[in-house]
Design an enzyme around this catalytic site. Structure first.
Site, PDB file in Angstrom:
ATOM      1  N   ARG A   1      13.074 -12.220  30.249  1.00 25.25           N
ATOM      2  CA  ARG A   1      14.476 -11.785  30.320  1.00 25.25           C
ATOM      3  C   ARG A   1      14.935 -11.200  28.982  1.00 25.25           C
ATOM      4  NH1 ARG A   1      18.255 -16.959  29.493  1.00 25.25           N
ATOM      5  NH2 ARG A   1      16.727 -18.415  28.680  1.00 25.25           N
TER       6      ARG A   1
ATOM      7  N   SER B   1      22.756 -15.162  30.084  1.00 28.70           N
ATOM      8  CA  SER B   1      21.455 -15.667  30.531  1.00 28.70           C
ATOM      9  C   SER B   1      20.523 -14.555  30.994  1.00 28.70           C
ATOM     10  CB  SER B   1      21.637 -16.659  31.685  1.00 28.70           C
ATOM     11  OG  SER B   1      22.391 -17.766  31.268  1.00 28.70           O
TER      12      SER B   1
ATOM     13  N   GLU C   1      28.105 -12.026  43.899  1.00 25.76           N
ATOM     14  CA  GLU C   1      26.852 -11.278  43.881  1.00 25.76           C
ATOM     15  C   GLU C   1      26.779 -10.216  44.956  1.00 25.76           C
ATOM     16  OE1 GLU C   1      27.224 -14.578  43.935  1.00 25.76           O
ATOM     17  OE2 GLU C   1      26.550 -15.190  41.941  1.00 25.76           O
TER      18      GLU C   1
ATOM     19  N   PHE D   1      20.289 -16.103  43.569  1.00 26.10           N
ATOM     20  CA  PHE D   1      21.542 -15.482  43.997  1.00 26.10           C
ATOM     21  C   PHE D   1      21.350 -13.995  44.303  1.00 26.10           C
ATOM     22  CE2 PHE D   1      22.875 -18.742  40.704  1.00 26.10           C
ATOM     23  CZ  PHE D   1      22.936 -19.761  41.622  1.00 26.10           C
TER      24      PHE D   1
ATOM     25  N   HIS E   1      15.358 -15.852  35.949  1.00 26.54           N
ATOM     26  CA  HIS E   1      15.283 -17.250  36.388  1.00 26.54           C
ATOM     27  C   HIS E   1      14.584 -17.389  37.747  1.00 26.54           C
ATOM     28  CE1 HIS E   1      18.160 -17.281  33.158  1.00 26.54           C
ATOM     29  NE2 HIS E   1      18.167 -18.585  33.108  1.00 26.54           N
TER      30      HIS E   1
ATOM     31  N   ASP F   1      17.777 -27.443  36.040  1.00 23.80           N
ATOM     32  CA  ASP F   1      18.832 -27.136  37.021  1.00 23.80           C
ATOM     33  C   ASP F   1      18.436 -27.584  38.427  1.00 23.80           C
ATOM     34  OD1 ASP F   1      20.863 -26.190  35.472  1.00 23.80           O
ATOM     35  OD2 ASP F   1      20.532 -24.068  35.903  1.00 23.80           O
TER      36      ASP F   1
ATOM     37  N   ARG G   1      12.879 -17.501  33.070  1.00 17.23           N
ATOM     38  CA  ARG G   1      13.785 -18.075  32.082  1.00 17.23           C
ATOM     39  C   ARG G   1      13.060 -18.421  30.779  1.00 17.23           C
ATOM     40  NH1 ARG G   1      15.571 -24.175  31.470  1.00 17.23           N
ATOM     41  NH2 ARG G   1      17.097 -23.918  29.827  1.00 17.23           N
TER      42      ARG G   1
HETATM   43  C1  LIG Z   1      26.370 -18.299  43.592  1.00 18.83           C
HETATM   44  C2  LIG Z   1      26.273 -18.685  42.173  1.00 18.83           C
HETATM   45  N1  LIG Z   1      26.314 -17.719  41.235  1.00 18.83           N
HETATM   46  C3  LIG Z   1      26.190 -18.047  39.931  1.00 18.83           C
HETATM   47  C4  LIG Z   1      26.028 -19.347  39.545  1.00 18.83           C
HETATM   48  C5  LIG Z   1      25.831 -19.709  38.085  1.00 18.83           C
HETATM   49  N2  LIG Z   1      27.008 -20.408  37.566  1.00 18.83           N
HETATM   50  C6  LIG Z   1      27.021 -21.757  37.425  1.00 18.83           C
HETATM   51  S1  LIG Z   1      28.492 -22.329  36.868  1.00 18.83           S
HETATM   52  C7  LIG Z   1      29.133 -20.756  36.784  1.00 18.83           C
HETATM   53  C8  LIG Z   1      30.541 -20.544  36.306  1.00 18.83           C
HETATM   54  C9  LIG Z   1      31.502 -21.360  37.073  1.00 18.83           C
HETATM   55  O1  LIG Z   1      32.811 -21.176  36.630  1.00 18.83           O
HETATM   56  P1  LIG Z   1      33.952 -22.064  37.273  1.00 18.83           P
HETATM   57  O2  LIG Z   1      33.879 -22.007  38.746  1.00 18.83           O
HETATM   58  O3  LIG Z   1      35.244 -21.650  36.663  1.00 18.83           O
HETATM   59  O4  LIG Z   1      33.533 -23.540  36.849  1.00 18.83           O
HETATM   60  P2  LIG Z   1      34.055 -24.450  35.654  1.00 18.83           P
HETATM   61  O5  LIG Z   1      34.853 -23.616  34.719  1.00 18.83           O
HETATM   62  O6  LIG Z   1      34.906 -25.479  36.292  1.00 18.83           O
HETATM   63  O7  LIG Z   1      32.831 -25.033  35.022  1.00 18.83           O
HETATM   64  C10 LIG Z   1      28.184 -19.812  37.202  1.00 18.83           C
HETATM   65  C11 LIG Z   1      28.402 -18.369  37.231  1.00 18.83           C
HETATM   66  C12 LIG Z   1      25.974 -20.325  40.568  1.00 18.83           C
HETATM   67  N3  LIG Z   1      25.774 -21.621  40.294  1.00 18.83           N
HETATM   68  N4  LIG Z   1      26.118 -19.962  41.868  1.00 18.83           N
END
Ligand SMILES: Cc1ncc(C[n+]2csc(CCOP(=O)(O)OP(=O)(O)O)c2C)c(N)n1
Ligand SMILES: [Mg+2]
Lengths: 312, 275
Positions: free
Chosen positions: A8, A35, A56, A81, A107, A115, A165
């Site tokens: 990556r 990432s 996505e 995703f 990843h 994870d 990753r």
């Molecule tokens: C479908 C999907 N896309 C991307 C991710 C990667 N990801 C994990 S947490 C996150 C951000 C989440 O932000 P938010 O919903 O505001 O959560 P918080 O601030 O409460 O941690 C992302 C993009 C994922 N888990 N699932």
């Protein structure tokens, strides 16, 4: 010990360079730009970088529109995703119309690690490979990733590139060339052939060195292009060595192992052993622990080679 | 209104759970700090005040159920489940380890008390909608709860589920939105503005409440208000601070997916009055 680079990181660098060379190159991400490394492009070219947010499907659809409007979009997120959440958008908006979009999925596989299984894509190569018009690439290391990203940019049509990753050993040299549809013989051998992709190529080179000590001459063929597949190189290995072990950081169903078996069954049947996840999802753990647990180490490849040779 | 001492006890529980979250993330050396800390007060109100559940009988049919749609906040959920007695607190040390029942993201087949598998954002709410329909079909009075992230609601599926929940008049569904203003790539408003959230859910025919997501009294009252609402699902928009409780983690996107180092853990525990 060879140098270690995450594919990556190599992507981030190559994408940035492409952006400097060609103003039609644009990048999209879905809240993972740190990432996936598209953030490097985004920082340099904010006006050509589009964060879709955690959306996505819309990201892929927007990429299709950008391509229809003459741009060369690179859209990135994690492999689960990309190939999963946006599958039908990839099918209908990219593959079916042969849209010039590059989906670069980072990843991939179990080396995602802690994870856990929800984030470890073990089916992306299979589902992408099943789509007509789709090109599917899975480079072995940093230098090959840079070359593959460039080849994808130069090619007019949809491409899925699977990256990882964690840092992986360098097996190619900086500035190596890459052609879609062509494989590479990285070690000559006469007794059997490892046909591998992604980070399993480095593992196969280690396995071949171990086998050499047992006076077994193992060939290593790396297929960075899963589709189109280098059919000639695969059949040549079958003819000349008479036994094949495939290895991938992916399910044994439908990915590299599946593709190689299809070619060998139709073209030159010889015994094949497939190394990969045996129809199971991954789980949390360190990358090395998971590679060992799912049988993806050089030691496992040595065993598979011995098994396949007994079947000759 | 909850009695003053009830609120104090819940606040004390939340403080203890913050300690557990920080310790388990430090031991795991990976995982999601910010969003676990912003969510823990809401989860405390749910698990230790609002929900009817029986840790000695996790599969009790008439239990209220909780879906952590923002599955990356698993440490907050695991801390609650251990505290409630679903499994030993010692297990928290195995978070994200190979062979542990505490996976990086919640797994219903591995962890007692986890209702569905989440981790891919945007999918939990639909499952909560299904659970709420099932509860009604079975003639149960059990309620379904879910927690969403404010970045998560950028997913189109969230709005499909939002539409369905109102369409099916799921007044047994109550959702808390952890509105901490941050996602991974920065501020939600700047990455992809999904606001204004309240009017959006209102226009989808939800009952909408807004509270300070770190005021346990306010959260509990909102949950009670949701209980009494008929014919519509309830959305509680909880204004929160990512990293809440540890000043040097607060309001920082950079601590989204980074665990506390040993030094940060020591300083964080001092802040929480725990040494
Ligand atoms: C479908 C999907 N896309 C991307 C991710 C990667 N990801 C994990 S947490 C996150 C951000 C989440 O932000 P938010 O919903 O505001 O959560 P918080 O601030 O409460 O941690 C992302 C993009 C994922 N888990 N699932
Ligand atoms: Mg948030």
């Amino acid at each position: 010990m060879s140098e270690m680079i995450a594919t990556r990181d190599a992507y981030g660098k190559a994408l940035l360079e492409l952006g400097q060379e060609n103003p039609r190159v644009v990048a999209l991400d879905a809240d993972l730009s740190g990432s996936t490394k598209t953030g490097m492009f985004g920082k340099e070219f904010p006006e050509r970088f589009f964060n879709a947010g955690i959306a996505e499907a819309n990201m892929v659809g927007m990429a299709a529109g950008l391509a229809a409007g003459g741009m060369i979009p690179f859209a990135s997120t994690f492999a689960v995703f990309a190939a999963g959440r946006a599958f039908e958008q990839i099918r209908q908006s990219l593959a079916y119309p042969k849209m010039n979009v590059k989906v670069v999925a980072t990843h991939g596989g179990i080396t995602v690690g802690e994870d856990g299984g929800s984030h470890q894509s073990i089916e992306d190569l299979a589902i992408m490979r099943a789509l007509p018009n789709m090109t599917v690439l899975c480079p072995a290391d940093g230098p090959e990733t840079e070359a593959a990203v460039r080849a994808a940019a130069a090619y007019d049509g949809p491409v899925f590139i699977r990256l990882g990753r964690s840092k992986v050993p360098v097996v190619f040299t900086e500035g190596c060339d890459f052609a879609i549809g062509r494989g590479a013989t990285l070690r000559q051998g006469t007794d059997m052939t490892f046909i591998t992709t992604g980070l399993m190529t480095a593992q196969a080179l280690e396995a071949a060195a171990i086998l050499a000590e047992e006076n077994i001459s193992a060939r290593v063929v790396h297929l960075g292009s899963i589709k189109p597949l280098d059919v000639d190189l695969v059949l040549q290995a079958a003819r000349e060595t008479g036994a094949i072990v495939t290895a991938e950081e992916h399910s044994v169903i439908g990915g590299l192992g599946g593709a190689v078996c299809e070619v060998i069954c139709e073209g030159y049947p010889v015994p094949v052993e497939r190394v990969g996840l045996r129809d199971v999802f991954g789980q949390s753990g360190l990358a090395e622990e998971l590679l060992a647990h799912y049988g993806l180490t050089p030691a496992h490849l040595v065993e598979a080679a011995e098994r396949v040779m007994r079947r000759k | 209104m909850l009695k003053e001492e009830t609120v104090r006890a819940l606040e004390q529980t939340a403080r203890q759970l913050r300690v557990e979250i920080l310790k388990m993330l430090n031991t795991a050396k990976s995982g999601h700090t910010g969003g676990s800390l912003s969510a823990i007060d809401a989860l405390t109100a749910l698990y230790f005040h609002q929900m009817r559940h029986d840790p000695s009988n996790p599969k009790w049919e008439d239990r209220d159920r909780f879906v952590l749609s923002k599955g990356h906040a698993a440490p907050a959920l695991y801390a609650c489940l251990a505290e409630a007695g679903y499994f030993s607190r010692d297990d928290l040390k195995t978070l994200r380890r190979f062979g542990s029942h505490l996976q990086g993201h919640p797994d219903m087949n591995k962890t007692p008390g986890v209702e569905v598998c989440t981790g891919s954002l945007g999918q939990g709410l639909s499952q909560a909608v299904g659970l709420a329909i099932a509860s009604k079909l079975a003639g149960r009075s059990a309620r379904i709860y879910s927690l969403l992230g404010d970045g998560e609601v950028q997913e189109g599926q969230i709005w499909e589920a939002t539409m369905a929940a109102a369409h099916f008049k799921l007044d047994n569904l109550c959702v808390i939105l952890d509105h901490n203003g941050l996602q991974i790539d920065g501020e939600v408003e700047k990455v992809m503005n999904v606001g204004p959230l309240g009017p959006k859910f209102l226009s989808f025919n939800w009952h909408v409440l807004e509270v300070d997501g770190h005021d346990i009294q306010a959260i509990c009252q909102a949950l009670e208000n949701a209980d009494e609402t008929e014919g519509r699902p309830t959305m509680i928009i909880a204004r929160t601070v990512k990293g809440k409780g540890v000043p040097f983690f607060e309001h920082k996107a950079s601590y989204h997916g980074v665990p506390p180092s040993d030094d940060e853990l020591t300083r964080a525990l001092e802040h929480l009055g725990h040494s």
